[in-house]
Design a protein around this motif. Structure first.
Motif, short mmCIF file in Angstrom:
data_model
loop_
_atom_site.label_atom_id
_atom_site.label_comp_id
_atom_site.label_asym_id
_atom_site.label_seq_id
_atom_site.Cartn_x
_atom_site.Cartn_y
_atom_site.Cartn_z
N SER A 106 18.61 -2.97 41.46
CA SER A 106 17.52 -3.92 41.73
C SER A 106 17.84 -5.29 41.15
O SER A 106 17.56 -6.32 41.77
N THR A 142 6.89 -4.10 46.05
CA THR A 142 8.27 -4.15 46.53
C THR A 142 8.33 -4.44 48.03
O THR A 142 9.15 -5.24 48.50
N LYS A 189 10.12 -7.69 49.84
CA LYS A 189 11.20 -7.54 50.82
C LYS A 189 10.86 -8.23 52.14
O LYS A 189 11.73 -8.89 52.74
N SER A 196 10.83 -10.89 42.16
CA SER A 196 11.52 -9.66 41.76
C SER A 196 12.29 -9.86 40.48
O SER A 196 12.36 -8.97 39.63
N SER A 204 13.73 -4.79 44.67
CA SER A 204 12.55 -4.11 44.12
C SER A 204 11.78 -5.07 43.22
O SER A 204 12.36 -6.00 42.65
N SER A 205 10.48 -4.84 43.12
CA SER A 205 9.67 -5.59 42.16
C SER A 205 8.95 -4.65 41.20
O SER A 205 8.01 -5.04 40.51
N ASP A 206 9.39 -3.38 41.16
CA ASP A 206 8.83 -2.40 40.24
C ASP A 206 9.51 -2.51 38.88
O ASP A 206 10.72 -2.76 38.79
#
Length: 505
Positions: free
Chosen positions: A285, A356, A360, A409, A475-477
């Protein structure tokens, strides 16, 4: 001064009802909105002290030639103002390339400043950034006539200033804003770059054409330095490293921020702890975000540094109108950045889309639009100049979608280490930025449309690349290794108890 409210051990308490003031707090008026506004002004000042070179160099360097139809008029005008005009330098294309590359050489230090941003007081790092940029502009204005090396030094210092600024702001944002507000806060803050361009581009064009103030082009740098000094005074009074150090913040807003960020391990950034570099460099990520940032910044650097030269060489715009037109793509980028950042926050709060997925989609649309519109601009000649400007505006508007995309992100995957990760990412941006002006000036030797088209082809291909790899690995987790130790331990304990077989009495 307000104090940070403690968070109970173990798993944070359940989110209270929205009617509870601790669960939500208005955006405006608040210290969060004021902080975002101050950061926006900061970016505007520093970016003015960077972007001003793109316009000023048109007036600083001796022209290679003059159109025959206007030669006599131009010579007559120069004779009238020559005694008052600041000297023009006989810099070669290679020397001009070194001047622009020096900025990115300074950016290489972001690998170090990013680490410091998570350890030191972000407020003082931000003030140091603006102070260095201010000094650099004074050096360029006062000493460029003496030697090109002074100009190169000044540009290096501007790069160093930016290397201090970006990770410090990203680190500060993770302390001041809940995750649901960071995209919008980041958009507002970094939108200052475009505001800086909007201000400095038309003003630079006008200052280039006059001789009353410092003989022309030096006034561009002195004005930029003055605005930097103004910001430092303002931020020294109103700025704060984190909410608990802001003496005027309300208890309600402080409690809201503290509770919202309780699971991210961002509250004790300057304690003795190691940055998990192995985890960072092994995270797909992180690498997806880093690569997307590089592909996003490369075309933007081309626009920032060379758009006035492109409009002058290909579409034959003069200094004043060149300055105005050069600001329009920046305006488009700013509007798209603010709008898409707000859209990110709205989608998180009103749809079932994951963070996420939102990152994207927005990033993919931005990358594709940036590349396609840059390519489309190469299909037009000087007889269609207004349409070329429109396409460049659309390409920059597309680039605005990267803020709620890969840039969000970058600060989302590991908020507690956002400064280090930002420095890591922009180190590679700086490397690409060193080669960008060198490649551009090597290609554009005769200032022809064919040469500029090749520059745009390269930028377009690079811009579209994230449509593939960020859509797969982005990803943004929050990564597991970046979560609060208390939350991680409590989660593990809960899982173990769930897996333990029931005891029969």
């Amino acid at each position: 001064m307000s104090a940070v409210h403690p968070v109970s051990d173990g798993i944070p308490t359940p989110v209270p009802r929205r009617s509870d003031k601790s669960s939500d707090y208005r955006w405006f008026p608040s210290w969060r909105s004021l902080t975002a506004s101050l950061l926006c002004l900061c970016f505007a000042c520093v970016h003015m002290m960077n972007a001003n070179m793109g316009m000023a160099i048109v007036c600083m360097v001796q022209p290679n030639g003059t159109d025959d139809s206007t030669a006599n008029d131009s010579l007559s005008l120069l004779d009238e103002v020559e005694s008052n005009r600041a000297a023009r330098m006989d810099w070669s294309a290679e020397e001009q390339g070194y001047i622009f590359s020096a900025f990115n050489l300074g950016l290489l230090l972001m690998l170090v400043t990013g680490f410091l941003a998570d350890k030191l007081n972000a407020k003082w790092l931000i003030l140091a950034s603006v102070a260095i940029a201010t000094l650099s502009n004074i050096i360029i204005a006062a000493l460029s006539e003496e030697s090109v090396y002074w100009t190169i030094l000044g540009r290096f210092l501007v790069g160093l200033a930016d290397a201090l600024l970006q990770p410090s702001v990203n680190s500060l944002i993770t302390r001041w804003y809940p995750s649901s507000e960071r995209s919008y806060a980041l958009g507002l803050a970094t939108g200052g770059r475009q505001i800086g361009s909007l201000i400095i581009s038309p003003i630079s064009g006008a200052l280039c054409s006059q001789t009353v103030l410092f003989g022309g082009w030096p006034s561009i740098f002195y004005l930029s330095a003055f605005l930097g000094i103004f910001f430092m005074i303002l931020y020294l009074i109103l700025g704060a490293d984190k909410p608990s150090k802001q003496s005027c913040i309300s208890d309600g807003e402080l409690k809201f921020i503290t509770n919202a960020n309780s699971n991210e391990d961002v509250g004790k950034k300057r304690t003795e702890r190691e940055v998990p570099w192995v985890k960072i460099v092994s995270s797909s990520s992180v690498w997806a975000s880093v690569a997307a940032i590089v592909c996003h910044e490369f075309p933007l650097m081309t626009m920032i540094m060379f758009l006035p030269s492109y409009l002058h060489d290909v579409h034959h715009y003069k200094a004043t109108e060149n300055g105005i037109l050069s600001s329009l793509p920046a305006l488009s980028l700013w509007v798209a950045k603010i709008g898409s950042s707000y859209a990110n926050t709205w989608l998180q709060n009103h749809t079932n889309w994951s963070g996420t997925s939102i990152c994207k989609v927005l990033n993919g649309v931005g990358s594709f639009g940036l590349g396609i519109f840059l390519y489309a601009a190469t299909l037009l000649d000087s007889t269609q100049a207004p349409w070329a400007v429109l396409l460049l505006c659309l390409s920059m508007a597309s680039a605005g979608l990267h803020t709620p995309g890969c840039q969000t992100s970058l600060v989302a995957v590991a908020p507690a280490y956002s400064g280090a990760i930002t420095g890591f990412a922009f180190f590679f941006v700086a490397v690409s930025g060193i080669f960008n002006p060198l490649i551009t000036t090597w290609i554009v030797r005769n200032q022809t449309a064919t040469e500029w088209n090749l520059v745009f082809y390269i930028s377009a291909v690079i811009a579209i690349a994230p449509c593939v790899f960020f859509s797969v690995w982005g990803s943004s987790d929050i990564e597991p290794w970046a979560q609060s130790p208390k939350l991680s331990n409590a989660s593990n304990k809960s899982t173990q108890e769930k897996d333990r077989p029931e005891q029969i009495a």
